[in-house]
Structure formats: C-alpha cells, structure tokens
Design an enzyme around this catalytic site. Structure first.
Site, short mmCIF file in Angstrom:
data_model
loop_
_atom_site.label_atom_id
_atom_site.label_comp_id
_atom_site.label_asym_id
_atom_site.label_seq_id
_atom_site.Cartn_x
_atom_site.Cartn_y
_atom_site.Cartn_z
N LYS A 1 0.84 -1.21 0.00
CA LYS A 1 0.00 0.00 0.00
C LYS A 1 0.88 1.27 0.00
CE LYS A 1 -2.06 -1.12 3.87
NZ LYS A 1 -1.36 -2.40 4.18
N ARG B 1 -9.91 0.90 8.16
CA ARG B 1 -9.61 -0.52 8.41
C ARG B 1 -10.52 -1.14 9.46
NH1 ARG B 1 -3.48 0.31 8.52
NH2 ARG B 1 -2.98 -1.65 9.50
N ARG C 1 11.53 -5.58 4.96
CA ARG C 1 11.34 -4.14 4.75
C ARG C 1 12.34 -3.30 5.57
NH1 ARG C 1 5.57 -1.93 5.40
NH2 ARG C 1 5.68 -3.22 7.25
N ARG D 1 11.05 -1.19 11.03
CA ARG D 1 9.92 -0.73 11.85
C ARG D 1 9.77 -1.59 13.09
NH1 ARG D 1 4.81 0.28 8.03
NH2 ARG D 1 3.81 -1.01 9.61
N ARG E 1 -0.86 -8.46 13.71
CA ARG E 1 -1.24 -7.49 12.66
C ARG E 1 -2.04 -8.18 11.56
NH1 ARG E 1 4.22 -5.16 10.77
NH2 ARG E 1 2.93 -4.05 9.25
P1 AP5 Z 1 4.81 -1.59 1.84
O1 AP5 Z 1 4.49 -0.77 0.66
O2 AP5 Z 1 5.55 -0.99 2.97
O3 AP5 Z 1 3.50 -2.36 2.36
P2 AP5 Z 1 2.21 -1.83 3.16
O4 AP5 Z 1 1.03 -2.48 2.58
O5 AP5 Z 1 2.24 -0.34 3.21
O6 AP5 Z 1 2.52 -2.48 4.54
P3 AP5 Z 1 2.42 -1.94 6.03
O7 AP5 Z 1 3.09 -2.97 6.87
O8 AP5 Z 1 2.92 -0.53 6.13
O9 AP5 Z 1 0.89 -1.96 6.26
P4 AP5 Z 1 0.18 -1.97 7.60
O10 AP5 Z 1 -1.23 -1.79 7.16
O11 AP5 Z 1 0.44 -3.10 8.49
O12 AP5 Z 1 0.86 -0.75 8.37
P5 AP5 Z 1 0.39 0.71 8.74
O13 AP5 Z 1 1.59 1.55 8.75
O14 AP5 Z 1 -0.79 1.13 7.95
O15 AP5 Z 1 5.61 -2.88 1.29
C1 AP5 Z 1 6.10 -3.85 2.19
C2 AP5 Z 1 7.47 -4.35 1.68
O16 AP5 Z 1 7.27 -5.07 0.47
C3 AP5 Z 1 8.45 -3.22 1.35
O17 AP5 Z 1 9.74 -3.60 1.75
C4 AP5 Z 1 8.37 -3.08 -0.17
O18 AP5 Z 1 9.61 -2.67 -0.72
C5 AP5 Z 1 8.00 -4.49 -0.61
N1 AP5 Z 1 7.11 -4.54 -1.76
C6 AP5 Z 1 6.03 -3.75 -2.01
N2 AP5 Z 1 5.42 -4.11 -3.16
C7 AP5 Z 1 6.13 -5.15 -3.65
C8 AP5 Z 1 6.02 -5.96 -4.82
N3 AP5 Z 1 5.01 -5.77 -5.72
N4 AP5 Z 1 6.92 -6.95 -5.01
C9 AP5 Z 1 7.92 -7.15 -4.11
N5 AP5 Z 1 8.09 -6.42 -2.99
C10 AP5 Z 1 7.21 -5.43 -2.76
O19 AP5 Z 1 -0.16 0.50 10.25
C11 AP5 Z 1 0.72 0.25 11.31
C12 AP5 Z 1 -0.07 0.25 12.62
O20 AP5 Z 1 -0.64 1.55 12.83
C13 AP5 Z 1 -1.25 -0.72 12.67
O21 AP5 Z 1 -0.85 -2.00 13.06
C14 AP5 Z 1 -2.15 -0.03 13.73
O22 AP5 Z 1 -1.67 -0.25 15.03
C15 AP5 Z 1 -1.94 1.44 13.40
N6 AP5 Z 1 -2.93 1.93 12.42
C16 AP5 Z 1 -2.66 2.38 11.17
N7 AP5 Z 1 -3.79 2.74 10.54
C17 AP5 Z 1 -4.80 2.51 11.41
C18 AP5 Z 1 -6.20 2.66 11.33
N8 AP5 Z 1 -6.80 3.12 10.21
N9 AP5 Z 1 -6.94 2.30 12.41
C19 AP5 Z 1 -6.37 1.83 13.53
N10 AP5 Z 1 -5.03 1.65 13.67
C20 AP5 Z 1 -4.26 2.00 12.63
#
Ligand code: AP5
Length: 245
Positions: free
Chosen positions: A34, A109, A155, A188, A199
């Site tokens: 994402k 989410r 990552r 991270r 997660r």
């Molecule tokens: P990346 O692009 O970083 O993936 P992502 O989908 O953004 O993954 P996240 O782990 O950031 O998502 P998340 O939803 O768990 O975390 P968030 O920060 O929102 O890609 C991942 C890796 O793969 C990278 O190394 C990249 O290079 C590689 N990659 C990407 N595409 C690829 C491809 N096509 N092929 C190969 N490699 C690839 O949330 C974190 C925390 O915040 C949550 O756990 C929660 O506690 C809180 N939080 C955030 N939003 C909310 C909400 N709306 N409500 C409540 N709590 C929330």
C-alpha cells in the site's frame, strides 16, 4: 493535534496539474504494498498520500498525546481506537492539498471507520460541486501469505525521506543506506516476527469486512499485488485512468 509527516506537501504541488483524482482508498494486508504504491500514485498525480500508519508513527516519535495513546497498541500489532484515528484523518483531509484528491493508505480498516468516511464525504465540509466529492475508488492489493511475510521481514525504510526498501526485492545500492539521502535505514518496530501475526489477524478480523462492505456497494476493485511493483503500479494507473475517462 500534531499533523502528519506529509502535511508538508505544498499547495503549489497540487496546483501543478488540474487533474482531479478524488479519494482513493488502498486496502490490503500488512506488507501488501500500500505504502509503496501510494507514493507512486502521489508522484504521478500530485495528490497527497494520507498514511494513517505514518501519521501515527510520527506522533509516537514526537511523543504527542496521540502518540502516547497509540504507542503500546501499535507495538502489540493491534488497531488504534476508531475515535483517535478518525479525528486524525479528518484534520488531514481538510488541508488544502487534499482538494483535488488524496490516497488513503491504511484507512479505513474497521467497519466503523468506513462508515465514518462515507459520512464525512457526504458532509458539507467538502465542496459538493467538485469531483473529489465522489465515492472513493477502493483498490485492494491481494498478496499471498508467504510473500507477505518475506516483504514485512525484509522491509527497511529511510527515517529521513520515508523511502521504502526491501532486502529481498528492492535493496538499497549500499547495504542499509538510503540511496537518496545517505541516512541509515531502519526496521519498523512492528515488523518483528512476534508482532506480525497479531497485525495479520487484525487485518483478517477487522479490515477484511471493510473490503466486503465496499464489494457489496460495488466499489471494490481487486489487484493482484503479488506481481512486481511496476506491474502493480501500471494496473493501478489504468484503473484510475478508466475511472476518470
Ligand atoms: P509496503 O508498501 O511498505 O506495504 P504496506 O502495505 O504499506 O505495509 P504496512 O506494513 O505498512 O501496512 P500496515 O497496514 O500493516 O501498516 P500501517 O503503517 O498502515 O511494502 C512492504 C514491503 O514489500 C516493502 O519492503 C516493499 O519494498 C515491498 N514490496 C512492495 N510491493 C512489492 C512488490 N510488488 N513486489 C515485491 N516487494 C514489494 O499500520 C501500522 C499500525 O498503525 C497498525 O498495526 C495499527 O496499530 C496502526 N494503524 C494504522 N492505521 C490505522 C487505522 N486506520 N486504524 C487503527 N489503527 C491504525
């Protein structure tokens, strides 16, 4: 409330093109790509990425009230409360750089957040005459479980510019050093193995129903996120172009 790291996206940037993109929601499990794709959409269409994860991590790092409330919850891999997150998003979306559209990365989410977003978009706060008032385009990135684990554990990100790397799929030119600004890359806090399972469970239990909600209302578009990054990007751009054709 302290704002996000990307609230510095300037108005002048948003004025460079007249193209309205409207709200774009990127759904998908942790590690689906994402953030990676949101940054590419942002660069291409010049609309801001609104990453709730990034905003929360910024607030944790700054030690704000919001950050203090979210820190332990995030470290356990659970979701921060709807009230806190929705207010944080509201404050971000009323910024002028969101007028032509924005990419919601990691929001909504929960079912409550999805309902809240629909209500917000219906609110007079937003200018009804603009295409950005349209329902969001919702794109879900589907990725195989084992691939997700590899992506999350591999990552690395730059603490200065936010660029995302992966030791398996997108390594830095010099090991652990950002190509762009030379900062030492970081892992991270919630990418530790013991936090990944909670997660993924939170996604399955609380976010999957959000995708079902958008599917029922005819708004969900699924993309095969297992494909290489450039192919995924090309498909997303096609979806956005078709939507606005
Ligand atoms: P990346 O692009 O970083 O993936 P992502 O989908 O953004 O993954 P996240 O782990 O950031 O998502 P998340 O939803 O768990 O975390 P968030 O920060 O929102 O890609 C991942 C890796 O793969 C990278 O190394 C990249 O290079 C590689 N990659 C990407 N595409 C690829 C491809 N096509 N092929 C190969 N490699 C690839 O949330 C974190 C925390 O915040 C949550 O756990 C929660 O506690 C809180 N939080 C955030 N939003 C909310 C909400 N709306 N409500 C409540 N709590 C929330």
């Amino acid at each position: 409330m302290t704002q996000s790291p990307n609230d510095s996206i300037s108005n002048s940037m948003a004025q460079e093109t007249s193209r309205d993109v409207g709200p774009v929601v990127l759904l998908g499990p942790p590690g689906a790509g994402k953030g990676t794709q949101a940054k590419r959409i942002m660069e291409h269409y010049l609309v801001p990425q609104v990453s709730t994860g990034d905003i929360l991590r910024y607030n944790v790092a700054q030690g704000t009230e919001l950050g203090r409330a979210a820190k332990a919850v995030m470290a356990r891999g659970e979701l921060v409360s709807d009230d806190l997150v929705c207010e944080m998003v509201r404050q971000r979306l009323i910024q002028p750089d969101c007028k032509r559209g924005y990419i919601l990365d990691g929001f909504p989410r929960t079912a409550a957040q999805a309902g809240w977003l629909d209500a917000l978009l219906d609110d007079k706060l937003f200018d009804n005459s603009r295409p950005t008032r349209a329902w969001p385009i919702v794109i879900r990135l589907d990725v195989d479980y084992n691939q997700l684990l590899l992506r999350i554990t591999g990552r690395r990100s730059c603490p200065t510019c936010g660029r995302i790397y992966n030791v398996h799929f997108q390594p830095a030119l010099v090991d652990e050093i950002c190509d762009l600004d030379g900062s030492k890359l970081v892992t991270r806090n919630d990418d530790r193995l013991e936090v990944i399972q909670p997660r993924l469970a939170a996604y399955q239990e609380q976010t999957f129903p959000v995708a079902e909600y958008y599917q029922r209302t005819g708004r969900l578009i699924s993309v095969n996120g297992d494909r290489p990054m450039d192919e995924v990007t090309a498909q997303i751009f096609r979806i956005l172009e078709d939507h606005h054709a």
